[in-house]
Design an enzyme around this catalytic site. Sequence first.
Site, PDB file in Angstrom:
ATOM      1  N   GLY A 237       0.755  -1.243   0.000  1.00 61.03           N
ATOM      2  CA  GLY A 237       0.000   0.000   0.000  1.00 61.03           C
ATOM      3  C   GLY A 237       0.782   1.288   0.000  1.00 61.03           C
ATOM      4  O   GLY A 237       0.195   2.356  -0.202  1.00 61.03           O
ATOM      5  N   PRO A 272       4.742  -5.106  -0.542  1.00 62.50           N
ATOM      6  CA  PRO A 272       4.715  -3.946  -1.430  1.00 62.50           C
ATOM      7  C   PRO A 272       4.655  -4.346  -2.894  1.00 62.50           C
ATOM      8  O   PRO A 272       5.289  -5.310  -3.314  1.00 62.50           O
ATOM      9  CB  PRO A 272       6.043  -3.233  -1.131  1.00 62.50           C
ATOM     10  CG  PRO A 272       6.936  -4.295  -0.587  1.00 62.50           C
ATOM     11  CD  PRO A 272       6.061  -5.331   0.057  1.00 62.50           C
ATOM     12  N   GLY A 273       3.870  -3.628  -3.657  1.00 64.61           N
ATOM     13  CA  GLY A 273       3.811  -3.847  -5.097  1.00 64.61           C
ATOM     14  C   GLY A 273       4.249  -2.574  -5.814  1.00 64.61           C
ATOM     15  O   GLY A 273       5.375  -2.440  -6.288  1.00 64.61           O
ATOM     16  N   ARG A 274       3.335  -1.607  -5.804  1.00 65.59           N
ATOM     17  CA  ARG A 274       3.577  -0.354  -6.528  1.00 65.59           C
ATOM     18  C   ARG A 274       4.915   0.298  -6.166  1.00 65.59           C
ATOM     19  O   ARG A 274       5.644   0.760  -7.046  1.00 65.59           O
ATOM     20  CB  ARG A 274       2.442   0.626  -6.189  1.00 65.59           C
ATOM     21  CG  ARG A 274       2.420   1.869  -7.033  1.00 65.59           C
ATOM     22  CD  ARG A 274       1.442   2.906  -6.448  1.00 65.59           C
ATOM     23  NE  ARG A 274       0.173   2.364  -6.051  1.00 65.59           N
ATOM     24  CZ  ARG A 274      -0.920   2.326  -6.820  1.00 65.59           C
ATOM     25  NH1 ARG A 274      -0.890   2.828  -8.043  1.00 65.59           N
ATOM     26  NH2 ARG A 274      -2.039   1.805  -6.364  1.00 65.59           N
ATOM     27  N   CYS A 341     -11.948   2.770 -29.280  1.00 66.27           N
ATOM     28  CA  CYS A 341     -13.273   3.373 -29.455  1.00 66.27           C
ATOM     29  C   CYS A 341     -14.005   3.556 -28.146  1.00 66.27           C
ATOM     30  O   CYS A 341     -15.020   2.889 -27.888  1.00 66.27           O
ATOM     31  CB  CYS A 341     -14.100   2.497 -30.383  1.00 66.27           C
ATOM     32  SG  CYS A 341     -13.359   2.411 -31.987  1.00 66.27           S
ATOM     33  N   GLU A 342     -13.480   4.372 -27.294  1.00 63.98           N
ATOM     34  CA  GLU A 342     -14.109   4.698 -26.010  1.00 63.98           C
ATOM     35  C   GLU A 342     -13.715   6.137 -25.692  1.00 63.98           C
ATOM     36  O   GLU A 342     -12.531   6.489 -25.818  1.00 63.98           O
ATOM     37  CB  GLU A 342     -13.539   3.825 -24.865  1.00 63.98           C
ATOM     38  CG  GLU A 342     -13.795   2.355 -24.966  1.00 63.98           C
ATOM     39  CD  GLU A 342     -15.167   1.921 -24.464  1.00 63.98           C
ATOM     40  OE1 GLU A 342     -15.869   2.718 -23.818  1.00 63.98           O
ATOM     41  OE2 GLU A 342     -15.515   0.773 -24.744  1.00 63.98           O
ATOM     42  N   TYR A 370       0.859  -1.943 -12.190  1.00 66.35           N
ATOM     43  CA  TYR A 370      -0.529  -1.921 -12.657  1.00 66.35           C
ATOM     44  C   TYR A 370      -0.623  -1.316 -14.063  1.00 66.35           C
ATOM     45  O   TYR A 370      -1.578  -0.589 -14.374  1.00 66.35           O
ATOM     46  CB  TYR A 370      -1.426  -1.188 -11.646  1.00 66.35           C
ATOM     47  CG  TYR A 370      -1.282  -1.745 -10.252  1.00 66.35           C
ATOM     48  CD1 TYR A 370      -1.707  -3.044  -9.965  1.00 66.35           C
ATOM     49  CD2 TYR A 370      -0.664  -1.028  -9.222  1.00 66.35           C
ATOM     50  CE1 TYR A 370      -1.542  -3.594  -8.695  1.00 66.35           C
ATOM     51  CE2 TYR A 370      -0.500  -1.575  -7.949  1.00 66.35           C
ATOM     52  CZ  TYR A 370      -0.939  -2.848  -7.699  1.00 66.35           C
ATOM     53  OH  TYR A 370      -0.776  -3.392  -6.457  1.00 66.35           O
TER      54      TYR A 370
HETATM   55  N1  LLP Z   1      -1.387  -7.034  -0.742  1.00 66.59           N
HETATM   56  C1  LLP Z   1      -2.688  -7.142  -1.065  1.00 66.59           C
HETATM   57  C2  LLP Z   1      -3.543  -8.103  -0.335  1.00 66.59           C
HETATM   58  C3  LLP Z   1      -3.236  -6.343  -2.086  1.00 66.59           C
HETATM   59  O1  LLP Z   1      -4.522  -6.439  -2.387  1.00 66.59           O
HETATM   60  C4  LLP Z   1      -2.397  -5.422  -2.779  1.00 66.59           C
HETATM   61  C5  LLP Z   1      -2.923  -4.580  -3.862  1.00 66.59           C
HETATM   62  C6  LLP Z   1      -1.034  -5.364  -2.409  1.00 66.59           C
HETATM   63  C7  LLP Z   1      -0.571  -6.182  -1.387  1.00 66.59           C
HETATM   64  C8  LLP Z   1      -0.071  -4.447  -3.085  1.00 66.59           C
HETATM   65  O2  LLP Z   1      -0.407  -3.112  -2.878  1.00 66.59           O
HETATM   66  P1  LLP Z   1       0.555  -1.932  -3.357  1.00 66.59           P
HETATM   67  O3  LLP Z   1       1.820  -1.995  -2.531  1.00 66.59           O
HETATM   68  O4  LLP Z   1       0.842  -2.127  -4.795  1.00 66.59           O
HETATM   69  O5  LLP Z   1      -0.230  -0.707  -3.101  1.00 66.59           O
HETATM   70  N2  LLP Z   1      -4.794  -1.311  -9.855  1.00 66.59           N
HETATM   71  C9  LLP Z   1      -4.716  -0.303  -8.804  1.00 66.59           C
HETATM   72  C10 LLP Z   1      -4.103  -0.875  -7.539  1.00 66.59           C
HETATM   73  C11 LLP Z   1      -4.807  -2.100  -7.014  1.00 66.59           C
HETATM   74  C12 LLP Z   1      -4.167  -2.647  -5.757  1.00 66.59           C
HETATM   75  C13 LLP Z   1      -4.725  -3.984  -5.419  1.00 66.59           C
HETATM   76  N3  LLP Z   1      -4.138  -4.618  -4.253  1.00 66.59           N
HETATM   77  C14 LLP Z   1      -3.946   0.880  -9.350  1.00 66.59           C
HETATM   78  O6  LLP Z   1      -3.535   0.852 -10.511  1.00 66.59           O
HETATM   79  O7  LLP Z   1      -3.774   1.899  -8.652  1.00 66.59           O
END
Ligand code: LLP
Length: 417
Positions: A237, A272-274, A341-342, A370
């Site tokens: 997050g 962490p992802g993003r 086309c949107e 993402y």
């Molecule tokens: N853990 C869980 C259980 C999650 O659902 C998520 C993201 C993460 C970790 C990783 O979160 P991050 O560190 O990336 O914030 N498509 C959207 C974001 C969707 C996030 C879904 N869950 C966007 O493009 O902003």
Amino acid sequence: MFTERDGQLYCDGVPLARIAAEVGTPTYVYSLPALRESYRAYDRALAPVPHVVCYSVKANNTLAILRAFAREGSGFDIVSGGELFRVERGGGDPRRVVFAGLGKTRDEMAQALAAGILMFNVESVAELEALEQVAAAAGRRAPVALRVNPDVDPKTHPYISTGMQKSKFGIDIGVALEIYEHAARLPHLDVVGVDCHIGSQLTSLTPFTDALARVRMLIGRLRERGIGIHYLDMGGGLGITYSEERPPTPAEYGAALVAGTRDLDLTMIVEPGRSLVGNAGVLLTRVLYLKDGPVKRFVIVDAAMNDLIRPALYGAYQEIRPVMAPRPGKTETVDVVGPVCESADFLAQDRSLPPVEADDVLAVMSAGAYGFVMASNYNARPRAAAVLVDGERYDVIRERESVEDLIRGESLPASLG
Ligand code: LLP
């Protein structure tokens, strides 16, 4: 890292214009040194406590990227059997995998159990019962945490806010104790942890520390009842800078987690992802045409919402920069749009850009997370290529799709001749 040299935009030692010329557009470009550095920042920040950094695969699941993190020793946060397959193919260690998601199928549970994952983050009582049955059938015990919902407002976009009472995710923290006691009695489950994830693109520490305070109370109560908690998974997050945001750094975030948990004698997990991949990638796109409508000027490019849906879906801001030194002249306010086309097919609206012309290459910044993972073939558009840069060299890590790829798996029934 993406930097400017003599007005040209580079990814590490490689000019982005060169990649666009050699690989074509649209193309995602990732920096390997940037990926490594972002992982190491988390690892350093959590060094004072036992920890596992579980890269959230959903942000970007390209095999080469999974491999890069696996090489760093990363764990992985998955949400499907497909992601587990990718992690294994990428060389990730399944014993460092945590499995989230509120709709795990029994097949996915069995697959993960057989792989020997670290922990199932369970999101409902029904799922707990299903996992008990799957584990019993396999003659194994499944390690579980409950994903609790601490009801804090992460103050982010409603579509990526997950930890409030109205959310479909997690188990309300108010009833968690009871469900933990139930789980502890199930013979094929090992209760080992507590999990929470409150949302994505958070730009302040307060929601995290509020959630941590609530989860700490729960851990205390569980321990009083003799339920051993060895892992605390605080989810992902942490936000990144797309524009003017000033989110905490992984160092600041990690320090807050360490301070809030070091007396608890457990292993800290983060997902962490993003913040690991977002600013390590860009999307290169070429200008096709300029078009002046009665009230707007459109820059029509060859990337579209099917390549990068964040602007269309969340109204998200992604910075756009020409890869060559800007042409002289006044900035103009334009919409950068794709061929789909949107009307929602835009990468930027009312954006001030230096003058651009057909054939110019633009970089859509902060597209590493993402981006490609949410791409589709809408309008029968083959998905983009991807490139990984390391110093002076780059490799294509995903070929551009062909039109043949578009019809793979389709067949014509005999009745249609
Ligand atoms: N853990 C869980 C259980 C999650 O659902 C998520 C993201 C993460 C970790 C990783 O979160 P991050 O560190 O990336 O914030 N498509 C959207 C974001 C969707 C996030 C879904 N869950 C966007 O493009 O902003």
